[in-house]
Design an enzyme around this catalytic site. Structure first.
Site, PDB file in Angstrom:
ATOM      1  CB  ALA A 100      -0.908  -0.007   1.228  1.00  0.00           C
ATOM      2  CB  SER A 101       1.122   4.185  -2.099  1.00  0.00           C
ATOM      3  OG  SER A 101      -0.230   4.395  -2.442  1.00  0.00           O
ATOM      4  CB  SER A 102      -1.714   6.281   1.478  1.00  0.00           C
ATOM      5  OG  SER A 102      -2.861   5.860   0.760  1.00  0.00           O
TER       6      SER A 102
ATOM      7  CD  GLN B 246      -2.705   1.787  -2.842  1.00  0.00           C
ATOM      8  OE1 GLN B 246      -1.689   1.740  -2.152  1.00  0.00           O
ATOM      9  NE2 GLN B 246      -2.724   1.462  -4.122  1.00  0.00           N
TER      10      GLN B 246
ATOM     11  CG  LEU C 252       2.054   2.552   4.459  1.00  0.00           C
ATOM     12  CD1 LEU C 252       0.567   2.508   4.809  1.00  0.00           C
ATOM     13  CD2 LEU C 252       2.268   3.267   3.129  1.00  0.00           C
TER      14      LEU C 252
END
Ligand SMILES: Cc1cc2nc3c(=O)[nH]c(=O)nc-3n(C[C@H](O)[C@H](O)[C@H](O)COP(=O)(O)OP(=O)(O)OC[C@H]3O[C@@H](n4cnc5c(N)ncnc54)[C@H](O)[C@@H]3O)c2cc1C
EC number: 1.-.-.-
Length: 288
Positions: free
Chosen positions: A11-13, A16, A56
């Site tokens: 996941a990028s955030s 997300q 993250l």
């Protein structure tokens, strides 16, 4: 055991990660992987998709605020062990981190993974309970905060829903300064067969209050409310109350039983760990 094939997404955030979870009921969050991957190898968990949140930046690290310190859920045990801020402001965290597993596990395993997995023998649940932490959980409808004593819902069960992410752990400041953690480790796994966390605050006038939490003994870590209440009063009187506090902590506790420790032995280990933790926390210090 050989792992089975599984889809993997980094996941990028958090946002997300949440939308992937919402669209894929078979998906599971992956943080350090030190519990989930062994469970998958043993076929005790069978997620179809892993959503990696372990790197993250928004979930990593320790931030000091005026009245709290906040710990990102993907902060590793080793980072908690080494944190100068925590040593100064909330020393129970680095103290307990030193007795979690071994350096390899501590370098990958995260506090958030341990709290959400809620193994009855895990260390962080007792620390979170003794520090009166609040867990911040993000979901489709926004964020909510759950006090530690409402977070653990029974055997390997928490208030976190499958489509939610534990984002941060908030610890109120000032935190009690006299802290202790005593653990009887399982000789093969290193998990707690019984462990006790003690946090005592002593005011300048000698008035004290505190909290006690136990892990390993019952089907979930628990706050020993009655025993904790006995910490309130004159600090000078506490050494005489140790036996009563220990007795109160395990009244009406239904112990876990397994091949290593039956119920009576586990309860007795719990009493011994708590007594040692109380003695540590009450130890005279320079300036007393
Ligand atoms: C050999 C060994 C010895 C160990 N000894 C100890 C010990 O002495 N004491 C102890 O307490 N622990 C011990 N552990 C467990 C270790 O601390 C794990 O790393 C930890 O319990 C899980 O953290 P993780 O980051 O690896 O989580 P993962 O394995 O990645 O995830 C665990 C579970 O939590 C969920 N999850 C993870 N993060 C989040 C999040 N932010 N939001 C929502 N869900 C999430 C996952 O979906 C999964 O269900 C040991 C593990 C091993 C392999």
């Amino acid at each position: 055991m050989i792992p089975y094939e599984v889809e993997y997404l980094r996941a990028s955030s958090v946002q997300q990660a949440l939308s992937i979870l919402a669209q894929n009921p078979e998906a599971k969050i992956l943080a350090g992987g030190h519990t989930l991957l062994p469970m998958m190898k043993l076929r005790l968990a069978r997620p179809g998709l892993l959503v990696d949140i372990g790197r993250l930046p928004e979930l990593r690290g320790i931030v000091v605020h005026e009245d709290s310190v906040s710990i990102g859920s993907a902060t590793t045990h080793a980072e908690l062990e080494a944190s100068a801020e925590l040593k100064r402001l909330a020393p129970l965290f680095p103290l307990a981190a030193t007795v979690i597993a071994d350096p390899t596990v501590r370098n990958r395993g995260t506090i958030g993974g341990a709290l959400v997995h809620a193994d009855p023998s895990a260390d962080w649940p007792a620390v979170a309970l003794a520090m009166d932490a609040e867990m911040e959980v993000a979901g489709g409808q926004g964020s909510r905060r759950i006090p530690a004593h409402e977070f653990f819902a029974g055997f390997m069960s928490t208030a976190v829903e499958p489509d939610e992410v534990l984002t941060r752990i908030h610890v109120p400041l000032p935190a009690p300064g006299r802290v202790a953690y005593r653990k009887f480790r399982h000789p093969s796994s290193g998990y707690a067969v019984a462990a006790a966390a003690v946090a005592i605050n002593v005011a300048k006038d000698g008035y004290s209050w505190g909290r006690i939490a136990i892990t390993g003994v019952a089907d979930a870590a628990f706050r020993a409310w009655e025993a904790g209440a006995l910490l309130e009063g004159s600090f000078a009187d506490l050494p005489d109350k140790v036996d009563a506090i220990v007795e109160a902590a395990f009244t009406n506790v239904t112990p876990l039983e397994d091949n290593f420790a039956d119920g009576a032995y586990r309860l007795q280990l719990g009493r011994v760990m708590l007594k040692r933790a109380l003695v540590d926390a009450l130890e005279p210090r320079r300036g007393d």
